[in-house]
Write a protein that holds these residues in place. Structure first.
Motif, mmCIF file in Angstrom:
data_model
loop_
_atom_site.group_PDB
_atom_site.id
_atom_site.type_symbol
_atom_site.label_atom_id
_atom_site.label_comp_id
_atom_site.label_asym_id
_atom_site.label_seq_id
_atom_site.Cartn_x
_atom_site.Cartn_y
_atom_site.Cartn_z
ATOM 1 N N HIS A 278 42.050 -12.466 28.590
ATOM 2 C CA HIS A 278 42.915 -11.943 29.644
ATOM 3 C C HIS A 278 42.308 -12.125 31.021
ATOM 4 O O HIS A 278 41.109 -12.079 31.193
ATOM 5 N N ASP A 279 43.188 -12.337 31.976
ATOM 6 C CA ASP A 279 42.764 -12.172 33.355
ATOM 7 C C ASP A 279 43.298 -10.805 33.749
ATOM 8 O O ASP A 279 44.492 -10.605 33.872
ATOM 9 N N TYR A 280 42.401 -9.849 33.910
ATOM 10 C CA TYR A 280 42.841 -8.460 34.059
ATOM 11 C C TYR A 280 43.351 -8.103 35.447
ATOM 12 O O TYR A 280 43.878 -7.039 35.657
ATOM 13 N N ARG A 281 43.162 -9.010 36.395
ATOM 14 C CA ARG A 281 43.650 -8.762 37.753
ATOM 15 C C ARG A 281 43.295 -7.337 38.221
ATOM 16 O O ARG A 281 44.142 -6.542 38.604
ATOM 17 N N TYR A 282 42.007 -7.041 38.158
ATOM 18 C CA TYR A 282 41.546 -5.711 38.599
ATOM 19 C C TYR A 282 41.896 -5.471 40.054
ATOM 20 O O TYR A 282 41.789 -6.372 40.881
ATOM 21 N N PHE A 283 42.319 -4.276 40.372
ATOM 22 C CA PHE A 283 42.381 -3.860 41.779
ATOM 23 C C PHE A 283 42.187 -2.359 41.843
ATOM 24 O O PHE A 283 42.401 -1.671 40.836
ATOM 25 N N PRO A 284 41.764 -1.836 42.996
ATOM 26 C CA PRO A 284 41.491 -0.396 43.081
ATOM 27 C C PRO A 284 42.735 0.417 42.758
ATOM 28 O O PRO A 284 43.832 0.065 43.192
ATOM 29 N N GLU A 285 42.571 1.479 42.006
ATOM 30 C CA GLU A 285 43.683 2.341 41.600
ATOM 31 C C GLU A 285 44.225 3.065 42.842
ATOM 32 O O GLU A 285 43.528 3.893 43.440
ATOM 33 N N PRO A 286 45.461 2.758 43.220
ATOM 34 C CA PRO A 286 45.982 3.343 44.465
ATOM 35 C C PRO A 286 46.271 4.843 44.359
ATOM 36 O O PRO A 286 46.365 5.519 45.379
ATOM 37 N N ASP A 287 46.394 5.352 43.116
ATOM 38 C CA ASP A 287 46.742 6.773 42.954
ATOM 39 C C ASP A 287 45.525 7.697 42.897
ATOM 40 O O ASP A 287 45.677 8.903 42.719
ATOM 41 N N LEU A 288 44.313 7.114 42.978
ATOM 42 C CA LEU A 288 43.124 7.974 42.909
ATOM 43 C C LEU A 288 42.176 7.674 44.070
ATOM 44 O O LEU A 288 41.896 6.515 44.354
ATOM 45 N N PRO A 289 41.653 8.717 44.689
ATOM 46 C CA PRO A 289 40.676 8.503 45.754
ATOM 47 C C PRO A 289 39.324 8.124 45.141
ATOM 48 O O PRO A 289 39.140 8.258 43.934
ATOM 49 N N PRO A 290 38.382 7.638 45.956
ATOM 50 C CA PRO A 290 37.031 7.386 45.418
ATOM 51 C C PRO A 290 36.482 8.659 44.770
ATOM 52 O O PRO A 290 36.792 9.772 45.201
ATOM 53 N N LEU A 291 35.692 8.472 43.741
ATOM 54 C CA LEU A 291 35.091 9.607 43.044
ATOM 55 C C LEU A 291 33.763 9.923 43.740
ATOM 56 O O LEU A 291 32.805 9.153 43.651
#
Ligand code: ADP
Ligand code: ZN
Ligand code: MG
Length: 497
Positions: A278-291
């Motif tokens: 798979h090419d997972y096409r990661y990107f930052p989760e827009p619904d969660l702030p940095p932990l």
């Protein structure tokens, strides 16, 4: 496959990825309960968040982060003050959202290490990264009336997971097994999860490659999936190393791919190649702030960590004078180590070595027979201590002690009470023992003649006869002493005649 001595020419290189469930009460991003995967009705713990309905928002489970940090600290990792959740996109029926929330470029923690106690001494495995993510649902494929169906259970979807990835620092199937066991022990010490591989709370994926010894380059690797026991892990890695060497020896190339372990055929089989990956096409989760991890919280978690296996192993050798091996057997599991320490503190008059031997020998044996893990409730520590004390005092002998231990196991009786009830007190009365010795000697004139003629080993046989006559209760030391005196007397008598 026949044994092949490849170790001279080739070196195996292995890195391991482990998915560990975090034993929280609720899921990673919603308030659904985490239920037992093997016993629960399907789909009883599901809500719009973990079912992937549109428009819902994930909320991070603080307990999961704490458990993840606990393990990351135990692995001596550097903790990132701010880590980022990312979407890993792929389509599969067990993934209702169409993506998994994971961590990618900025994981929870990185650059740690785990020390292994192996037969060749201590080995250090570097930990590359530790990150948080969520589990998928579970598919079951069935066939009914000639039709095939796939059933989906979302109880597991959204259960918190910790992924722990090593550097490629392992070099044999035995190494991989040692690493997996050490990590499992650590998971249990830190109460991150039960370590129960049958329940899937710890899933191991080794990445295996081989190369000519001395080569600075890594070979092409394959990744093995579907391993649900240490045995399968060790066998599959050993198989895979040999398979790859044979390919190279035949002038062929190893293909980078995912392989599964086929237990029945005892071999790894190709599942999917790199081209299909798979090419997972990661990107930052827009619904969660940095932990964000506050230093004060981290310090508090660190303070609450228990003494970890390797530290405890060193202390057991220093404080109790145990051998490296004896200490290791005890510290592997926290319950066992705790049990030993309680016994040692309850009975300072006993030698720690004696206590350790009884635990790792007889007590482990009884737990095994009962088919359970080490469970202190089956043999309260004061029961064991009382028994060993009675043995030390000479009230009973070793074989009787073993028999009594078996009776104490799983009952609420105590050693002294049992010994009294059964009249098992050891007999140390010398006149009584002398009577038994005399009887045995009198009843066996032929053996005595043989003994006098030089067959010294018969002494052991006489000893056995006396012990039997005494119903196993005679004090063996006194029997031996009196028997020796009597035999010596008979020999001298024969000489002077
Ligand atoms: P992914 O599986 O997502 O591609 P990585 O490339 O980071 O992830 O590697 C995963 C694991 O494989 C790590 O434990 C790493 O040490 C190990 N690994 C990477 N390359 C090799 C190799 N050539 N031989 C053996 N192990 C490897
Ligand atoms: Zn939910
Ligand atoms: Mg991988």
């Amino acid at each position: 496959m026949a044994e092949l001595d490849w170790s001279v020419e080739y070196e195996a290189v292995i890195g391991v990825e482990v998915h560990a469930e975090l034993a929280t009460r609720s899921k990673m991003f919603c308030s659904c309960a985490v239920v037992d995967a093997t016993t629960s009705e399907p789909n009883i713990a599901v809500c719009p968040v973990c079912a992937g309905m549109p428009g819902v928002l994930p909320v991070v489970n603080q307990a999961a982060v704490e458990l993840g940090l606990r393990l990351a600290l135990a692995l001596e990792c550097e903790i990132l003050p701010s880590s980022i959740f990312a979407r890993k996109n792929y389509f599969y029926p067990d993934l209702p959202k169409g993506y998994q929330i994971s961590q990618y470029e900025q994981p929870l923690a990185r650059n740690g290490r785990l020390t292994l106690l192996t037969s060749q001494g201590e080995k250090t495995v570097r930990i590359r990264r530790v990150h948080l993510e969520e589990d998928t649902g579970k598919l079951t494929h069935i066939n009914r009336d000639g039709e095939s169906y796939s059933l989906i259970d979302l109880n597991r979807a959204g259960v918190p997971l910790l992924e722990i990835v090593t550097e490629p620092d392992l070099h044999s199937a035995e190494d991989v097994r040692a690493y997996a066991m050490a990590l499992r022990n650590l998971l249990r010490y830190c109460e991150v999860n039960s370590g129960d591989m049958q329940k899937g709370v710890m899933r191991i994926e080794p990445n295996v490659s081989v190369r000519k010894r001395g080569s600075p380059h890594l070979g092409t690797r394959t990744e093995i999936k579907n391993l649900n026991s240490f045995r399968a892990l060790e066998r599959s890695v050993a198989y895979e190393i040999e398979r790859q060497i044979k390919l190279l020896e035949a002038g062929e190339a190893v293909v980078q791919e995912t392989r599964g372990w086929d237990e029945a055929q005892a071999k790894t089989v190709s599942q999917r190649s790199k081209e299909e990956a798979h090419d997972y096409r990661y990107f930052p989760e827009p619904d969660l702030p940095p932990l964000i991890i506050e230093q004060a919280w981290l310090d508090e978690i660190r303070r609450k960590l228990p003494e970890l296996p390797v530290a405890r192993w060193r202390r057991f050798q220093n404080q109790y004078g145990l051998s490296a091996y004896d200490a290791e057997v005890l510290v592997n599991e926290r319950v066992v180590a705790d049990y030993f320490e309680r016994a040692a503190s309850l009975a300072p008059q006993l030698s720690p070595k004696t206590i350790a031997n009884w635990i790792s020998g007889e007590v482990f044996g009884l737990m095994n027979q009962a088919g359970t893990e080490f469970d202190p409730q089956l043999l309260p520590v004061d029961s064991l201590v009382e028994l060993l004390t009675v043995l030390e005092e000479g009230t009973i002998n070793q074989p009787t002690a073993k028999a009594i231990l078996a009776e104490l196991f799983g009952s609420d009786k105590k050693a002294r009470q049992l010994i009294r009830e059964k009249g098992l007190e050891q007999i140390s009365d010398e006149s009584q023992i002398l009577k038994w010795v005399a009887q045995v000697l009198q009843e066996n004139p032929e053996q005595i003649q043989t003994y006098i003629n030089g067959k010294d080993t018969l002494e052991q046989w006489f000893f056995g006869q006396v012990m039997r006559l005494g119903g196993g209760k005679a004090n063996p030391k006194i029997v031996q002493q009196i028997l020796r005196e009597q035999l010596k007397r008979l020999k001298e008598q024969a000489k002077s005649e």
